[in-house]
Structures are given as structure tokens and as C-alpha cells.
Design a protein around this motif. Structure first.
Motif, PDB file in Angstrom:
ATOM      1  N   CYS A 166      25.576 111.673  30.489  1.00 49.55           N
ATOM      2  CA  CYS A 166      26.997 111.905  30.208  1.00 49.55           C
ATOM      3  C   CYS A 166      27.339 111.652  28.747  1.00 49.55           C
ATOM      4  CB  CYS A 166      27.877 111.060  31.127  1.00 49.55           C
ATOM      5  SG  CYS A 166      28.035 109.361  30.575  1.00 49.55           S
ATOM      6  N   GLN A 167      26.394 111.144  28.010  1.00 51.24           N
ATOM      7  CA  GLN A 167      26.533 110.943  26.557  1.00 51.24           C
ATOM      8  C   GLN A 167      27.449 109.795  26.151  1.00 51.24           C
ATOM      9  OE1 GLN A 167      24.513 113.147  24.649  1.00 51.24           O
ATOM     10  NE2 GLN A 167      23.895 113.723  26.693  1.00 51.24           N
ATOM     11  N   TYR A 168      28.618 109.700  26.767  1.00 50.31           N
ATOM     12  CA  TYR A 168      29.644 108.836  26.175  1.00 50.31           C
ATOM     13  C   TYR A 168      29.502 107.358  26.494  1.00 50.31           C
ATOM     14  CZ  TYR A 168      32.132 108.405  30.631  1.00 50.31           C
ATOM     15  OH  TYR A 168      32.477 108.120  31.923  1.00 50.31           O
ATOM     16  N   GLY A 169      28.765 106.988  27.564  1.00 47.96           N
ATOM     17  CA  GLY A 169      28.672 105.570  27.872  1.00 47.96           C
ATOM     18  C   GLY A 169      28.060 105.298  29.232  1.00 47.96           C
ATOM     19  N   TYR A 170      27.808 104.018  29.479  1.00 47.98           N
ATOM     20  CA  TYR A 170      27.380 103.585  30.810  1.00 47.98           C
ATOM     21  C   TYR A 170      28.649 103.220  31.541  1.00 47.98           C
ATOM     22  CZ  TYR A 170      25.123 101.074  34.588  1.00 47.98           C
ATOM     23  OH  TYR A 170      24.703 100.656  35.840  1.00 47.98           O
ATOM     24  N   ASP A 171      28.952 103.947  32.585  1.00 43.92           N
ATOM     25  CA  ASP A 171      30.287 103.853  33.160  1.00 43.92           C
ATOM     26  C   ASP A 171      30.190 103.888  34.681  1.00 43.92           C
ATOM     27  OD1 ASP A 171      33.022 103.756  33.298  1.00 43.92           O
ATOM     28  OD2 ASP A 171      33.363 105.759  32.524  1.00 43.92           O
ATOM     29  N   ILE A 172      30.655 102.821  35.292  1.00 42.90           N
ATOM     30  CA  ILE A 172      30.611 102.687  36.747  1.00 42.90           C
ATOM     31  C   ILE A 172      32.036 102.687  37.266  1.00 42.90           C
ATOM     32  CG2 ILE A 172      29.909 101.151  38.642  1.00 42.90           C
ATOM     33  CD1 ILE A 172      27.577 102.357  37.007  1.00 42.90           C
ATOM     34  N   ALA A 229      36.587  99.819  24.017  1.00 42.94           N
ATOM     35  CA  ALA A 229      35.180 100.202  23.975  1.00 42.94           C
ATOM     36  C   ALA A 229      34.631 100.426  25.384  1.00 42.94           C
ATOM     37  CB  ALA A 229      34.370  99.121  23.271  1.00 42.94           C
ATOM     38  N   ILE A 230      33.714 101.381  25.507  1.00 40.63           N
ATOM     39  CA  ILE A 230      32.933 101.576  26.736  1.00 40.63           C
ATOM     40  C   ILE A 230      31.504 101.151  26.428  1.00 40.63           C
ATOM     41  CG2 ILE A 230      32.006 103.311  28.322  1.00 40.63           C
ATOM     42  CD1 ILE A 230      34.554 104.911  28.002  1.00 40.63           C
ATOM     43  N   LEU A 231      30.900 100.424  27.334  1.00 39.55           N
ATOM     44  CA  LEU A 231      29.521  99.957  27.120  1.00 39.55           C
ATOM     45  C   LEU A 231      28.568 101.138  27.032  1.00 39.55           C
ATOM     46  CD1 LEU A 231      29.471  97.062  29.735  1.00 39.55           C
ATOM     47  CD2 LEU A 231      29.756  96.854  27.260  1.00 39.55           C
ATOM     48  N   MET A 232      27.540 101.011  26.225  1.00 44.54           N
ATOM     49  CA  MET A 232      26.523 102.051  26.149  1.00 44.54           C
ATOM     50  C   MET A 232      25.248 101.621  26.895  1.00 44.54           C
ATOM     51  SD  MET A 232      27.710 104.709  24.649  1.00 44.54           S
ATOM     52  CE  MET A 232      26.277 105.717  24.172  1.00 44.54           C
ATOM     53  N   ASP A 233      25.040 100.334  27.030  1.00 47.89           N
ATOM     54  CA  ASP A 233      23.787  99.841  27.592  1.00 47.89           C
ATOM     55  C   ASP A 233      24.033  99.248  28.984  1.00 47.89           C
ATOM     56  OD1 ASP A 233      21.388  98.603  28.181  1.00 47.89           O
ATOM     57  OD2 ASP A 233      21.115  97.840  26.148  1.00 47.89           O
ATOM     58  N   TRP A 234      23.315  99.757  29.981  1.00 42.81           N
ATOM     59  CA  TRP A 234      23.542  99.280  31.351  1.00 42.81           C
ATOM     60  C   TRP A 234      23.267  97.789  31.471  1.00 42.81           C
ATOM     61  CZ3 TRP A 234      19.475  97.002  33.833  1.00 42.81           C
ATOM     62  CH2 TRP A 234      18.188  97.287  33.353  1.00 42.81           C
ATOM     63  N   LYS A 235      22.402  97.274  30.625  1.00 42.21           N
ATOM     64  CA  LYS A 235      22.057  95.849  30.758  1.00 42.21           C
ATOM     65  C   LYS A 235      23.262  94.946  30.552  1.00 42.21           C
ATOM     66  CE  LYS A 235      17.420  96.434  28.972  1.00 42.21           C
ATOM     67  NZ  LYS A 235      17.598  97.123  27.665  1.00 42.21           N
ATOM     68  N   ASP A 236      24.222  95.413  29.738  1.00 42.92           N
ATOM     69  CA  ASP A 236      25.409  94.591  29.477  1.00 42.92           C
ATOM     70  C   ASP A 236      26.400  94.596  30.631  1.00 42.92           C
ATOM     71  OD1 ASP A 236      24.335  94.191  26.967  1.00 42.92           O
ATOM     72  OD2 ASP A 236      25.445  95.850  26.060  1.00 42.92           O
ATOM     73  N   ALA A 278      26.232  89.223  33.922  1.00 47.98           N
ATOM     74  CA  ALA A 278      26.647  87.979  34.574  1.00 47.98           C
ATOM     75  C   ALA A 278      26.236  87.980  36.044  1.00 47.98           C
ATOM     76  CB  ALA A 278      28.154  87.785  34.439  1.00 47.98           C
ATOM     77  N   ALA A 279      26.246  89.170  36.666  1.00 46.39           N
ATOM     78  CA  ALA A 279      25.910  89.259  38.095  1.00 46.39           C
ATOM     79  C   ALA A 279      24.460  88.856  38.364  1.00 46.39           C
ATOM     80  CB  ALA A 279      26.177  90.672  38.605  1.00 46.39           C
ATOM     81  N   TYR A 280      23.568  89.133  37.428  1.00 48.85           N
ATOM     82  CA  TYR A 280      22.168  88.723  37.620  1.00 48.85           C
ATOM     83  C   TYR A 280      22.064  87.194  37.723  1.00 48.85           C
ATOM     84  CZ  TYR A 280      20.482  93.451  36.513  1.00 48.85           C
ATOM     85  OH  TYR A 280      20.216  94.795  36.532  1.00 48.85           O
TER      86      TYR A 280
END
Lengths: 336, 336, 336, 336
Positions: free
Chosen positions: B231-237, B267-274, B278-280
Motif C-alpha cells: 500500500c506504500q503509505y504505511g503499516y496500517d491496521i 504520522a502513520i507508522l511505516m514499520d510493523w515492529k513498532d 508493547a503487546a509482545y
């Protein structure tokens, strides 16, 4: 090895910190406690099931060889005495705000620490540990919005009790902004003014509420802080930084967005305890980690002193209606 | 006493979990590690400065008397074998997803655990531990929006590499929704359908992207999940729950609001790790606390199995273009 | 010179349009009216204080030399007849939706207009005149989000009365999306599917509510539209366009933001009439200006026909549960 | 019958208003124009294709029998003279701001109008006709947020040219807030103070920018207005009303929400002309309708005078740095 902590004062906040150290944070254990009410201290030890000795008083606790660092969570007027004793004993000390109830008291602590030659004191201002304020500071420091020129802030509580007096708008409420905004801007206050808007009919007779506090910093940044402790609708902390090229705003607490009953809404917190709850953990973990690493950081005795000096000026401004200069001496090189 | 953990697999996620247990979480210590590459395991022990023995293989580690609980963070196809061994040894085991690479493998684990008679397995689905999803579930469970009728969801990544194939939209991406939505609704899937929209020109030639997955639950709730991994623009759930009387939406990650360059933006996050970092922590702390309390909770082997069964149906639906029934047997009473 | 209008049908919508032409819009005057109930027509003329003659029926009105253009706001089943008569008379005609109650009827109008050789018909679809949809289209057309791949839409009403039947979700509700999305994407539908989620307990016994309609366009864009006419909380129109590089969302109606009673909220409209009220003005002004400039534009008879064909396919899909092809012939060159 | 208007001044704003009356608004026609530059006036008549006579000067135009009402859109210093002449002729007059360039001039107009005995003057403050401000006023007047206690406002422009001087922050920029906030609160100013924050490096050398203006009203409401005319990022008008039980905020202009390039964003306008464009139409239509109904309304000569008195006090406050009283006489009964 865990850091061995002694806690002076087992009231609400003391218990919270003991619980934190025992159940949430890494690397510490509470081995000693005391309180003006020794029975209560013993009860807390029993209830929280910690292996801690009850000491007869703060001074005995501070001197105890097994105590490696001290948390001061007692009655405000006793803070100065215990912090000075901890410094005398060369032990790191985390002191809940206020560091001392007078600027002069804070100054004595600063001098004792400077004389000791190494930082020992962390003051319990938790907002610099809040993820939102840290994100806001990161934006400012990145240069994205240019130099900060103005801040528009608000500190609102749903309501306060009968004991809350007009000067407590400064010493109990604004004190958090006085600390966190200095940190956010890396700047000092040079003048203050207090303006009293039309009083809310929801405020008790003896209390002037709301108030607007105007602060000027050394670099000329102008700050307005609305203090409104009977705003009814929620506990709401706002901070907007207007820079030369853009504006950054403190994030609202994350909430489920609802569409219901003809409203698109997000909940606003009602209880201040929920707002910075994670920051308390981070703040105390930072103290524990700092002590273990041999390097106490965070809000310093100087920061506590600077907040006290600014608060004194605000109270004078409440009374005089005038613009009051903040008589803060230059920062000792010791505090970087 | 700390819980003594053995970690099988010292790749990226294994190292993350070791670091968590050593530096962030309370109540555990990593005493044993192993990896298909033993040198690498030894290197991790040295780098992270933990007092852990390197075992020759997972089975030796599981059997070691000092190991009280096991983390399986090895290569996916080896999960089943190690989880079964841990159950055989009667030791609690946290297994990163997938629980097994086939539904049949998951089923075997379920049967072994049921035969053992007590829950030992927690599967590494972290979203049920995310504060946002928990807040969303709290709203649903409160009845504020009535019974859930529809869910509109999206799982978007900025881009994926060449190794990412069309079926991985199910097994690597949608799998998180397959788990968390069952938990959110306390419901099971009965049918699935996959629709392929016009392909993005940003997707590599071999990959169908985006995809829309339609799920039907036992209670008739209809779910659409957009899976869009370029989707290019970000990691978005995104997750929006439409109930009988209102709609609740998963909170966006908290961000500083900016006014700059003719935009009001967050801002929208780009990296899924971020996104779920906290949930991990919460997930693994829950496992540690669960084991210490004698009660393993969280996503169960049954949940891992149910997600696998649904994923199999989705892959069949990708291939057939048809509405495919989800052949999930009734839940054993053992899983409550 | 003002455009002289004749209005056929003086019910609620007819009166609204007469009021618009008399009190809000520029360049027209209503000189002729008629209605199935002539007394009512006379009453409207008197109440709205317009200098209009009451004609015995629509055909007489259309033929009257003083009538330069016609508004058809009568009962739906009579639209086809009056539009055809207007075309036969060579007079421009604005027809409230539906253009005709069957696709075949719409087709006849298309053929009559093509035979006439010049556009005369504007269909009363108002959403393409809504400022929000126009802004959304401008973003799409600018290329900012790349090619559109998916649309996620919702059409929600607080509640509907007893007369509202399951197929009206298509003919009365979805019909607006069927028109506006074709316009937004400049694309045509090729297949449709209807899914029935768990029924809301707030819907009357005879009505399936909500429904999810899945549309596929000629270019492969996939659209999901939630139709939910007993959603209780508000009249809420959502449209999100997912492009190759970004996502654009229809603006929410502009509202005062409130902080009160533990909520940060914006009002949601309850009455559909308020949502597109400005668009009705713009739409009718466009008709008046178009006629005066000799160039009727806006939603054409072909657009009305295309919406009808798609609606027929949706109703078939409601009944069959299958994916249904949309049997739309190629667009005549006449319609550009 | 249309209202016959004469327009004095055919510069940019004069042309805009002529265009409005001819092409957008109902019920008026421009029959007479004049300008200091008669050639230019004739050119405008030709270009806009209106059937208007060019008069040799404003006084001749005002006296012309065919002119029923006057629009004054000439150079600011000439406003007073033409408004007084219109009052002398007993003709309704819409005057662009400022009503007069001095408070004394405004006062003369007030006195002339009172002597005339009936309202003739509407001043061209357009914000009270903006839908957002009207919605905000409706919320205040509804009592939903209790009595207003504080207002936090901002008036920001991307940048200004060399001709913009420090006092124009009051006379050109703040003047809009001075008018609209009186209207919003139905209250008057009693004191003002101006604070100069650190200057933006983006402002030209001769200009103090930003400025913060503090206003106190008769009922004790406190207002802070940030005026920042080189804010770079956009034209941005903010107004937040803090009441006893809640807070209401002026709506942001409605915009498409975008997810792109790692940002969730809404556009901010860059050009002030776009912000209140609809309000200009509503304002002038209100004048036309008012005159035709025999009842001129909207911002009155008194409102123009009150804004001028407050602006004078602000300029004194800019120079003195002191809190300055606003010397506004009591409102004549004539102005209700």
C-alpha cells in the motif's frame, strides 16, 4: 543484583511505589520501610507481602547499611530533611514532589548535592517520562516546526474538594507544567503573570477558578496555561507548541472511536491517575536503572528548585496582579 | 523465585524474547538456549550477557531438569515437534506462530494437550494483548454498541519482498486477523470467500495484491478484511465493529498532531515492529505470570488450530473463487 | 431573462424545488404547475405566492408554450411518461429519481433522447453536486492516491418505517451509491453480490437489515457498500477510496467539536435531509444554468439507465445469493 | 422587484460584490457604479456585462433616484464620507470594513444614523455569517457548555508582504476577531493587553510577529488571540470557547482525509480568500433581503464603532506594554 530500597512514607503514593518495585519494575527490592505511623508501615509490609524491615524513623532507615537507595514519599514538609540526610549519607534518593516546600529549602538541597560532588537526587516529576510529551519533545528537537515561539497549554480537572485553595492552582496543579515545560523547551522562566477570568459557578466560594498563567522564558517564548480545576467534563491536559514553521500538539490519550447516539466521540479520562499511569512506571524504573548504572538522571534537585522559584513568582503574581520577575540564579555548571 | 526458561531458536525473534525476559519482564530468567546453529546460540548468550547453558538440541533442552518452561522460536516447520515434546515432558511452552504448519499438526498438539489434562501451551498471537484491541473488546462486551453485526478490517503493509507469495497474504498476514477477530467476537468462522480487486501496479508480477477476504461467523457476523501488502503509505491496521446501535473503531496509534506545510497531520507508522511492540511484552509477561501461577492462559493450542483451519479454507477460496465452508470441529470442553 | 419552468407534481419534493427556484436560485421562475391532485397544486401556488398557472395535467403543462423546461417530481411510476413527453416536445427536463421504475423504461428514454439528437434530460441524483464528493473526486483525479483499487462505503439511516422492504435497500438506498460511485470512478459495474449479515434486532420482522453489497467494476475495482437502515445512531454516509499509493476519505460533515461529559465529540446528523441539502441547490442551479446556456449536463438518462440496470442485478443477487453479472450494453457515443 | 444597487469603488472587492449581485445572489441588480478612476469603472461594467450607468462620483451616485441602496467598496479613508452621505439621503448602505478609519469617524456615523431614526448601515464583517461561527454560537447559546469563561483564539496567515506593519496586526488582522467575538459572546471589551513573544525569523525586520492579544470582557470572560501572520504552514483560524461545563471549538474547514506518505492528513487552506468565501455571499444576500424587507440587520454602525474603539486600545497597548482600558461609551438603546 537487585537494588535494595528503603521507602520513607507508606501512604497512598508510597504504597504505589512499593507495589511498582515489587510487581512491575525490574532490578529492585524494597528491604526497608518506615512511616510516621509505624503500625501502618507494618501493615503495608504484611499486605504487600514484601520482605522488608520496619525502621523506627527515616533517619534510621537512611543510615541502615542494607539500604542502598531511598524513596521519599512522606508528608511534603518532611521531604527536605530526609533528602538532606540521604545526601549526607551519600545515598541516591528519589523524592516525590515537592522537593521542599520552600525555594530556600530546595536551594539547600542543591547546595548539599553540589558539595557532595555527584548527582544523588531525582525529583518525582513524571511528565518528562510520558510517551506523549517525549514524542512532542522529539518533534521540537527535530526542527520540524522551527524554533518554538508560543505554547498554549491547559490543565483541567473535573472538580476539586474544599481543601483546594487558590494558591494550590500553582503549587499542586501548575507545578507540573512549570517542570515539564522547562524540560520541553530547555529554557527558563523570566517573568510570570496571572489573570483571573470570570469565575465558574461550579467552583466553591473561596476558590478563584479558572486562572490563566502567562509565562515568559529567557529566549522569549510566551506560554499561556489555563488552569481550570472544576471544568466538570474531564481530566484534560493540553499542550500546543507554535513554532516558526509549524505547530505540534501533545497527543490525546488513545481511545476507541465511537459512533453512537448521534455523536462521533472519543472518551476523555475523568481520573487524573489514569492519565500518566505508565509514566510513573517509567520514571521509577529510570531511577532504579540510573542508580544501578551509577548515574542518577531525570528531574534534578536544580529542576525542583527552579520549579519552586517559578511557583513563588506565580503566587506573588496571583496576589499583586502584576507581571512578576522570576528571580532564578544562573544554573550551576554541576547541572550541565 | 524466577521462572527458568529454555529458548529453542536464537534467530531475530528468539533474541527479542531473550532480551525481553532479561531486561524488561519480571519473574523469569533464561537458563538454557539452543539453535540449529549452535555457534550462533553461543554468540547470543555472550552478546546478551546471560547466564545460560547452550544445549545441543531442542529435545535435550526440553528434558533438562533446570528448564521449567520452554519458548519455541525456531523455524516454523519445527514448532510442532518441540511443542509435542514439551507437552510430553509436562512443561509449559510458549510457541511462536504458527503452532504448526498444518491444521493436522495443530490438531495433534490439541490432542496431546487434552490427553495431558491441563493447559501447557500458549501460542504467540500478540494482538489480544494490544491495549487498543483490549479497549475495543471492552466496548463490545459492555453492550454499548449492541450485538456486533459486521466488521470492516484492513491489514496494510508498505511493501513486501520477492519471497512473499499470494498464499502468504493468508498464512503470514491475515493469520493475525483470523486469530484476533475470533477472540474479539468470541465466535467461530463458518465460511470464507476471497475476492481479488484490480492488482496494484506496485505489486511484483507473481503476487495478487490487494485481496479482500470475506468471513462469516457462526452467529452470522460478516467480516471483510482488506489485505494490501504494497500500500506504500504505511503499516496500517484497521478494525471497525458495526453493532446494532453503534460503531466502535480500533484506536489509531497515538501521535503528535502537526500543522505544517498546508497539512493537519498525524504520522502513520511505516514499520510493523513498532505497531504492537508493547503487546509482545504483555504477552510474554502473561505467559511467565501464568506459568508461575500454575495456570497457562492466552491464545491456546485450540486457538492456533482454529486459525489454521480457517487459513486452509481461505487458501482454498483463493484458488477456487468460491465460498468455502470452514470445517472446524466443535471445541472440546477442555478449552472452556 | 429567467427560465420559465413547469413543475409536474407538487408533493414534498416538488414544493422544495419550487421554493428553491423562487427563493434561492438565480435565473428561473415557476410559471406552471400541476399535480394528480389539482386542488393541492392550487394550494401550493397560493401558499408559496408564485405567479404560476395550474394546468390540468402533465401533458398539457409540457405542451404549454410558456413552459421552457420541465421538472418532474411526481409519483415514480409516472416519470417515464412525462420525460418521454418532454423529449417529444423538445423541452429540457429535470427528472427526480428514478428516471423510470424499470431499466426497460430508462432505456426507452435513452433511445428517445438519442433520436432527438441533443441532451435534454438531467436525472435528480444530487450527490455528484455535493462538495465532499467533488473534493474526493478531485483527489482521485489528481493522481495523488494512484489508481483506485477498492472502495469501502456505508449508507446508514437511523431507522425506517414499516413500508420499507428488503429490495428497497437497493432501489431507495443503494441507488445513490450506484450512481455516485460510477461517477466518482468514471467506470461501470460488471458484477454484483449481496451478503446478509446477522440481522439487527432493531429491524422489523420482514426486513433483512443490514446488507453488504459487493460490486466489481470494468477496471476491476472492488467496492463494498454496507447498507444499514436501522443503525440507530445517525444518518451516516461513508466512502473510502483505496488507491495504489494512498487512501482518500469522504469528509465528515463539518461540526463544532465538543469536550463535555467525558467525551470529545462531533455531532452526527440524524436526518438525511440535512446531509445533502446544499447539493440539492447546486444540482438544480446547474440544470437552470445548463438549459440557459443550451447545454444540459449532470447525471444523464444513460446514468439513470445504468443505475437501473445495476439495481436490477443487485435485486437478483439478493434473491439468488449468487454473483450476478451486470448486463449493461456499451455506452452510446452520444453520451460521451 | 429587484433591489437597485449603486456601487462606489470598483477595485477587487467591488468587482467581487458586483459579480455576486449579478451571478449568485437573488433579488438585486447593480444599476450604478463609480470609482476614483472612471475609466476603470467603465471597464468593469463592460467586462461584467452589467447594465449599469457610470456616475462621476460617489455623491452623484448616492443622489441618483434610481439607486435604492449603496455598496461602499472604495478606499478605506473615503468610507466615512460616503456612508454619511447615504444616511443623509436616507438610503441603506453596505460598507466594507473599516466603517471609518478612526473611532471618531465611526462615532459620527452612529450619531447620524441615530438621528435618522432607523438602521441604514450594515458593516462588511463577514464572519458572523460563516456557518462554522454560527454553529459555534448556537452551541454557546444552547447552554450546553455553560457560561463562557475563556476563549483561546488564533489568526494565522502563511506570510505577509513588506507593507504590513506591526499595527496592522490589529487594524487588518485582529479586527475580525474584535468584531466576531463581541457578536459570539454578546459582550463588550473592557481592557486589552498585547504581549510580544520571541519574533519569528521568518518575519521581516520591521515587523513584530507573532503577537498575543489579551482581551477582558465586561462579564469577565478572558480571551487570548494569537496573531501570527508569517506562520508559513497555512491560513488557519481557531476559536475555542471554554465554558463552565464544556468546551466548544470552531469547526475546521471540511477536507478529504488522506492516508499517504506515512501521514494521516487533512489539507489546511493556504489562501484566506477560500476560508470565508461562502460567508461573503450570505452576508451580502442578508443585506439585500434586509433592505427589501425594510429592516437592515447584521453588523451595525455601532458594531463598527465598537471594533474601532477596541482596536485603538490595542494599538495603545502595543506601544505601552500596559493593560489598557477600552473607553467604549454605553450602547445607545437604538442599537438594541
Amino acid at each position: 543484583m537487585s537494588l535494595k530500597l528503603g521507602v520513607i512514607g507508606t501512604g497512598a503514593i508510597g504504597q504505589d511505589h512499593i507495589r511498582r518495585c515489587s510487581q512491575t519494575l525490574l532490578g529492585s527490592q524494597v528491604v526497608a520501610v518506615t512511616d510516621i505511623n509505624l503500625e501502618q508501615a507494618a501493615k503495608v509490609v504484611a499486605e504487600l507481602k514484601i520482605a522488608a524491615e520496619v525502621y523506627p524513623d527515616g533517619h534510621a532507615l537512611i543510615k541502615a547499611p542494607e539500604v542502598e537507595a531511598v524513596l521519599v514519599t512522606s508528608w511534603g514538609p518532611s521531604h527536605e530533611e530526609f533528602v538532606l540526610a540521604a545526601i549526607a549519607a551519600g545515598k541516591p534518593v528519589f523524592c516525590e514532589k515537592p522537593l521542599a516546600v520552600t525555594a530556600a529549602g530546595c536551594r539547600k538541597i542543591v547546595e548539599a548535592e553540589v558539595a557532595h560532588g555527584k548527582r544523588l537526587v531525582q525529583v518525582g516529576f513524571m511528565r518528562p517520562y510520558d510517551a506523549g510529551y517525549r514524542a512532542l519533545k522529539a518533534v521540537i528537537d527535530s526542527g520540524q516546526i522551527g524554533e518554538p515561539l508560543m505554547l498554549h497549554c491547559a490543565h483541567r480537572n473535573p472538580r476539586v474538594g474544599e481543601n483546594y485553595k487558590t494558591d494550590m492552582a500553582i503549587t499542586d496543579t501548575l507545578i507540573h507544567e512549570l517542570d515539564v515545560l522547562r524540560w520541553l523547551l530547555a529554557d527558563d522562566y523570566v517573568s510570570v503573570q496571572v489573570v483571573f477570568p470570570r469565575k465558574s459557578s461550579k467552583a466553591l466560594a473561596h476558590l478563584k477558578d479558572p486562572q490563566v498563567v502567562l509565562l515568559e522564558t529567557a529566549r522569549g517564548t510566551r506560554i499561556d496555561v489555563e488552569v481550570f480545576v472544576n471544568c466538570q467534563y474531564g481530566y484534560d491536559i493540553q499542550c500546543e507548541v507554535v513554532g516558526e514553521t509549524g505547530i505540534a500538539r501533545l497527543p490525546e490519550p488513545s481511545q476507541v472511536q465511537l459512533r453512537s447516539e448521534a455523536k462521533l466521540s472519543n472518551a476523555i479520562l475523568m481520573d487524573w491517575k489514569d492519565r500518566f499511569i505508565a509514566a510513573y512506571d517509567v520514571e521509577l524504573q529510570a531511577f532504579i536503572d540510573g542508580v544501578r548504572a551509577g548515574q542518577v538522571g531525570g528531574p534534578s534537585a536544580w529542576d525542583g528548585y527552579a520549579a519552586a522559584v517559578a511557583a513563588d513568582a506565580c503566587i506573588e503574581a496571583q496576589n499583586s496582579g502584576q507581571i512578576v520577575k522570576v528571580a532564578q540564579p544562573p544554573r550551576p555548571a554541576f547541572y550541565g
